[in-house]
Design an enzyme around this catalytic site. Structure first.
Site, PDB file in Angstrom:
ATOM      1  N   GLY A 115       0.667  -2.966   6.145  1.00  6.30           N
ATOM      2  CA  GLY A 115       0.174  -2.197   5.012  1.00  6.30           C
ATOM      3  C   GLY A 115      -0.016  -3.072   3.792  1.00  6.30           C
ATOM      4  O   GLY A 115       0.598  -4.131   3.671  1.00  6.30           O
ATOM      5  N   PHE A 116      -0.878  -2.632   2.885  1.00  4.04           N
ATOM      6  CA  PHE A 116      -1.069  -3.359   1.634  1.00  4.04           C
ATOM      7  C   PHE A 116      -1.550  -2.431   0.537  1.00  4.04           C
ATOM      8  O   PHE A 116      -1.948  -1.304   0.788  1.00  4.04           O
ATOM      9  CB  PHE A 116      -2.002  -4.570   1.811  1.00  4.04           C
ATOM     10  N   THR A 134      -1.046  -6.561  -3.084  1.00  8.24           N
ATOM     11  CA  THR A 134       0.195  -7.039  -2.479  1.00  8.24           C
ATOM     12  C   THR A 134       0.207  -6.627  -1.007  1.00  8.24           C
ATOM     13  O   THR A 134      -0.508  -5.708  -0.606  1.00  8.24           O
ATOM     14  CB  THR A 134       1.451  -6.434  -3.153  1.00  8.24           C
ATOM     15  N   CYS A 135       1.033  -7.287  -0.244  1.00  9.86           N
ATOM     16  CA  CYS A 135       1.214  -6.885   1.153  1.00  9.86           C
ATOM     17  C   CYS A 135       2.487  -6.042   1.254  1.00  9.86           C
ATOM     18  O   CYS A 135       3.296  -6.200   2.144  1.00  9.86           O
ATOM     19  CB  CYS A 135       1.261  -8.101   2.071  1.00  9.86           C
ATOM     20  N   SER A 136       2.647  -5.157   0.297  1.00 13.77           N
ATOM     21  CA  SER A 136       3.809  -4.291   0.195  1.00 13.77           C
ATOM     22  C   SER A 136       3.350  -2.860  -0.077  1.00 13.77           C
ATOM     23  O   SER A 136       2.290  -2.647  -0.655  1.00 13.77           O
ATOM     24  CB  SER A 136       4.689  -4.773  -0.969  1.00 13.77           C
TER      25      SER A 136
END
Length: 175
Positions: A137-138, A20-22
């Site tokens: 961030g990912f 994820t890009c979280s």
């Protein structure tokens, strides 16, 4: 649902990467641990370490095995609404009025499976730091399917493995 379906389509020894890009554990470790628990636990699917060249070069942080779950209005509500500023460590601590879909058990760490809890460290967070990565961030987790057959609920009792299951169990990725 997407991660679970991907795992169902894998053959034993097959790998799937969840990313994820979280950096939010509710979108990362909570999803990974909830799906693994849902399909039958670490006997059927396990988290494998990412390649060292990736985690070293980009200074990855290990996955989390514990996290707090905030209310949906955390930091957004006025101060009179005390519940809006609460964070919960386990589902049992959540008030009944928030258990109606706003906060679910799958958002919390799976505490009953110590093996799964320890495997979560194999996940990685890549945080944008100077001289590291030039992006946001990912999160990345690599999972391997271990057994043939339908993925489902964890067995309630230990059953003896059939000869077919014993022959098809794997612990290394398919090359």
């Amino acid at each position: 649902k997407i991660l679970r379906r991907g795992l169902e389509l894998l053959r034993p020894g097959g790998l799937i990467v969840y990313s994820t890009c979280s950096l939010n554990p509710l979108e990362n470790e909570a999803v990974v641990s909830s799906v693994i628990d849902d399909v039958g636990g670490t006997d059927k699917v396990k988290i494998v370490p990412l390649p060292p060249w990736l985690t070293t070069k980009f200074k990855a942080m290990k996955g989390l095995s514990t996290w707090l779950v905030p209310t949906s209005k955390y930091g957004k509500a006025n101060k009179e609404e005390d519940v809006a500023f609460d964070m919960y460590e386990c589902y049992a601590d959540v008030p009944a009025k928030l258990k109606s879909g706003k906060i679910t058990p799958s958002m919390f760490p799976v505490v009953s499976d110590l093996e799964l809890k320890s495997q979560l460290q194999h996940c990685a967070r890549f945080v944008p730091l100077k001289d590291s990565i030039d992006s946001g961030g990912f999160f990345v987790a690599c999972l391997i399917r271990l057994k043939v057959g339908e993925l489902g609920e964890k067995p309630k009792t230990d059953k003896k493995k059939s000869d077919d299951e014993t022959k098809t169990d794997v612990s290394e990725p398919v090359k």
